[in-house]
Design a protein around this motif. Structure first.
Motif, PDB file in Angstrom:
ATOM      1  N   ILE A   1       0.843  -1.189   0.000  1.00 63.33           N
ATOM      2  CA  ILE A   1       0.000   0.000   0.000  1.00 63.33           C
ATOM      3  C   ILE A   1       0.883   1.246   0.000  1.00 63.33           C
ATOM      4  O   ILE A   1       2.050   1.190   0.395  1.00 63.33           O
ATOM      5  N   PRO A   2       0.337   2.402  -0.417  1.00 63.99           N
ATOM      6  CA  PRO A   2       1.120   3.645  -0.376  1.00 63.99           C
ATOM      7  C   PRO A   2       1.393   4.081   1.061  1.00 63.99           C
ATOM      8  O   PRO A   2       0.607   3.801   1.964  1.00 63.99           O
ATOM      9  N   LEU A   3       2.507   4.764   1.257  1.00 61.84           N
ATOM     10  CA  LEU A   3       2.789   5.341   2.564  1.00 61.84           C
ATOM     11  C   LEU A   3       1.737   6.390   2.888  1.00 61.84           C
ATOM     12  O   LEU A   3       1.200   7.056   2.000  1.00 61.84           O
ATOM     13  N   GLY A   4       1.416   6.553   4.162  1.00 59.39           N
ATOM     14  CA  GLY A   4       0.408   7.535   4.552  1.00 59.39           C
ATOM     15  C   GLY A   4      -0.197   7.211   5.896  1.00 59.39           C
ATOM     16  O   GLY A   4       0.312   6.364   6.649  1.00 59.39           O
ATOM     17  N   ASN A   5      -1.313   7.860   6.201  1.00 61.71           N
ATOM     18  CA  ASN A   5      -2.024   7.675   7.465  1.00 61.71           C
ATOM     19  C   ASN A   5      -3.283   6.836   7.232  1.00 61.71           C
ATOM     20  O   ASN A   5      -4.030   7.082   6.273  1.00 61.71           O
ATOM     21  N   TYR A   6      -3.529   5.893   8.142  1.00 54.29           N
ATOM     22  CA  TYR A   6      -4.602   4.927   7.929  1.00 54.29           C
ATOM     23  C   TYR A   6      -5.369   4.635   9.228  1.00 54.29           C
ATOM     24  O   TYR A   6      -4.892   4.910  10.331  1.00 54.29           O
ATOM     25  N   LYS A   7      -6.547   4.034   9.042  1.00 55.17           N
ATOM     26  CA  LYS A   7      -7.328   3.440  10.125  1.00 55.17           C
ATOM     27  C   LYS A   7      -7.488   1.947   9.818  1.00 55.17           C
ATOM     28  O   LYS A   7      -7.708   1.553   8.668  1.00 55.17           O
ATOM     29  N   LEU A   8      -7.408   1.130  10.868  1.00 58.63           N
ATOM     30  CA  LEU A   8      -7.484  -0.318  10.710  1.00 58.63           C
ATOM     31  C   LEU A   8      -8.856  -0.841  11.092  1.00 58.63           C
ATOM     32  O   LEU A   8      -9.460  -0.391  12.071  1.00 58.63           O
ATOM     33  N   SER A   9      -9.336  -1.805  10.329  1.00 62.44           N
ATOM     34  CA  SER A   9     -10.557  -2.530  10.692  1.00 62.44           C
ATOM     35  C   SER A   9     -10.339  -4.017  10.442  1.00 62.44           C
ATOM     36  O   SER A   9      -9.474  -4.415   9.651  1.00 62.44           O
ATOM     37  N   MET A  10     -11.135  -4.843  11.115  1.00 62.69           N
ATOM     38  CA  MET A  10     -11.036  -6.292  10.933  1.00 62.69           C
ATOM     39  C   MET A  10     -12.299  -6.948  11.480  1.00 62.69           C
ATOM     40  O   MET A  10     -13.158  -6.283  12.087  1.00 62.69           O
ATOM     41  N   VAL A  11     -12.391  -8.251  11.269  1.00 58.91           N
ATOM     42  CA  VAL A  11     -13.555  -9.018  11.718  1.00 58.91           C
ATOM     43  C   VAL A  11     -13.084 -10.144  12.625  1.00 58.91           C
ATOM     44  O   VAL A  11     -12.081 -10.820  12.338  1.00 58.91           O
ATOM     45  N   TRP A  12     -13.792 -10.320  13.728  1.00 59.54           N
ATOM     46  CA  TRP A  12     -13.603 -11.488  14.592  1.00 59.54           C
ATOM     47  C   TRP A  12     -14.340 -12.650  13.959  1.00 59.54           C
ATOM     48  O   TRP A  12     -15.548 -12.582  13.714  1.00 59.54           O
ATOM     49  N   GLY A  13     -13.610 -13.739  13.657  1.00 57.15           N
ATOM     50  CA  GLY A  13     -14.212 -14.849  12.947  1.00 57.15           C
ATOM     51  C   GLY A  13     -14.387 -14.501  11.480  1.00 57.15           C
ATOM     52  O   GLY A  13     -13.565 -13.799  10.884  1.00 57.15           O
ATOM     53  N   PHE A  14     -15.461 -14.990  10.892  1.00 59.15           N
ATOM     54  CA  PHE A  14     -15.820 -14.678   9.506  1.00 59.15           C
ATOM     55  C   PHE A  14     -17.174 -13.981   9.480  1.00 59.15           C
ATOM     56  O   PHE A  14     -18.079 -14.338  10.248  1.00 59.15           O
ATOM     57  N   ASN A  15     -17.330 -13.014   8.582  1.00 61.58           N
ATOM     58  CA  ASN A  15     -18.670 -12.469   8.374  1.00 61.58           C
ATOM     59  C   ASN A  15     -19.491 -13.456   7.538  1.00 61.58           C
ATOM     60  O   ASN A  15     -18.978 -14.498   7.105  1.00 61.58           O
ATOM     61  N   GLU A  16     -20.749 -13.139   7.313  1.00 62.35           N
ATOM     62  CA  GLU A  16     -21.658 -14.076   6.643  1.00 62.35           C
ATOM     63  C   GLU A  16     -21.176 -14.423   5.238  1.00 62.35           C
ATOM     64  O   GLU A  16     -21.292 -15.573   4.790  1.00 62.35           O
ATOM     65  N   GLU A  17     -20.620 -13.448   4.531  1.00 65.87           N
ATOM     66  CA  GLU A  17     -20.146 -13.675   3.165  1.00 65.87           C
ATOM     67  C   GLU A  17     -18.991 -14.681   3.126  1.00 65.87           C
ATOM     68  O   GLU A  17     -18.897 -15.514   2.222  1.00 65.87           O
ATOM     69  N   ASP A  18     -18.105 -14.603   4.103  1.00 65.65           N
ATOM     70  CA  ASP A  18     -16.898 -15.437   4.086  1.00 65.65           C
ATOM     71  C   ASP A  18     -17.048 -16.749   4.843  1.00 65.65           C
ATOM     72  O   ASP A  18     -16.234 -17.667   4.646  1.00 65.65           O
ATOM     73  N   ASN A  19     -18.054 -16.855   5.701  1.00 63.96           N
ATOM     74  CA  ASN A  19     -18.204 -18.041   6.542  1.00 63.96           C
ATOM     75  C   ASN A  19     -18.935 -19.153   5.789  1.00 63.96           C
ATOM     76  O   ASN A  19     -20.058 -19.539   6.123  1.00 63.96           O
TER      77      ASN A  19
ATOM     78  N   TYR B   1     -17.262 -22.022  10.111  1.00 63.28           N
ATOM     79  CA  TYR B   1     -16.052 -22.266  10.892  1.00 63.28           C
ATOM     80  C   TYR B   1     -16.154 -21.692  12.304  1.00 63.28           C
ATOM     81  O   TYR B   1     -16.931 -20.774  12.558  1.00 63.28           O
ATOM     82  N   HIS B   2     -15.347 -22.262  13.189  1.00 63.65           N
ATOM     83  CA  HIS B   2     -15.178 -21.686  14.520  1.00 63.65           C
ATOM     84  C   HIS B   2     -14.619 -20.261  14.400  1.00 63.65           C
ATOM     85  O   HIS B   2     -13.925 -19.927  13.447  1.00 63.65           O
TER      86      HIS B   2
END
Length: 265
Positions: A119-137, A160-161
């Motif tokens: 990714i380019p250098l810069g300022n960011y905010k992080l997000s993530m999911v605990w487990g899988f969301n419905e689309e990925d599970n 999945y667990h």
């Protein structure tokens, strides 16, 4: 005298025209070899119990006291995080860094991973999911997770667990008891399945300025409190088919993660 003035006027006019033509024809110099600096991002997962480090060297020998006062000892801790994304503060562009990572507390090689993209250098905010969301599970689609026996029973919704946390509690007494703190899809009384993942959107500003490592800290003690004080004497096992327990876990998970040290080398 008039002739001299006439020629002087001609020369001045030609000079003005020449300058005008030079300005009209001028184009800005654009270097062709300049590229936006890009980098991958490293992640380090650290785990503690209210400040006491929990890792592969000590997790089976530590005695830990939860919010309700039960003294416990772990035998297995594994959890899944997914959909790790950084959003640019400047442009709003979202960069999908990693599909998922399964941490096994007994295997220190699972504590660290690198983003799948740069990714380019810069300022960011992080997000993530605990487990899988419905689309990925989706049941059975991840070969490595299948090999790790990470599947969630089809009768409970499949997929999945999100967490496997096993051990003994009341280990300070003559009658230790087992607990299986497993989290995944929730099945309600009507036989319907509810997605049980948690989305984290961290407020911390993250500067990506080179070889960046982001520490993600998990406080395991939070699983047993906030907002639900967990009584293992009541909710120990089996918890996978227990709808109330699964929803309580989802609520408690929401406070387990924070961003730790961010280093740029």
């Amino acid at each position: 005298m008039k002739l001299i003035k006439f020629f002087a006027f001609i020369f001045i006019g030609l000079g003005v025209l020449s300058c005008a033509e030079d300005n009209d024809d001028a184009t800005p110099f654009v270097p062709t070899n300049v590229t936006t600096p890009m980098t991958s991002v490293d992640f380090k997962l650290s785990n503690d119990f209210d400040g006491t480090l929990v890792d592969n060297t000590n997790f089976t020998t530590l005695t830990l006291t939860n919010e309700n006062g039960e003294v416990l000892r772990a035998e297995r801790i594994r959890y899944l995080i997914s959909k790790l994304e950084l959003t640019s503060v400047e442009t709003g562009t979202v960069y999908k860094l990693k599909d998922y990572n399964l941490l096994d507390i007994s295997d220190e090689t699972t504590y660290n991973f690198t983003s799948d993209i740069q990714i380019p250098l810069g300022n960011y905010k992080l997000s993530m999911v605990w487990g899988f969301n419905e689309e990925d599970n989706v049941d059975g689609v991840y070969v490595d997770l299948n090999a790790a026996s990470w599947g969630w029973p089809q009768g409970l919704g499949g997929g999945y667990h999100f967490l496997q946390f096993d051990g003994k509690y009341n280990v300070d007494t003559a009658s230790p008891m087992p607990f299986n703190f497993h989290n995944g899809t929730a099945k309600n009384a009507a036989g319907e399945f509810e997605q049980n993942f948690v989305t984290f959107a961290f407020d911390t500003d993250i500067l990506i300025a080179g070889n960046t490592e982001i520490e993600l800290k998990m406080n395991i003690a939070e699983l047993f409190r906030n907002p639900n004080t967990w009584d293992l004497n009541v909710l120990d096992t089996p918890l996978m088919p227990n709808y109330t327990a699964q929803k309580m876990m989802q609520q408690n998970v929401a406070s387990v993660f924070s961003i730790g040290t961010i280093s740029n080398n």
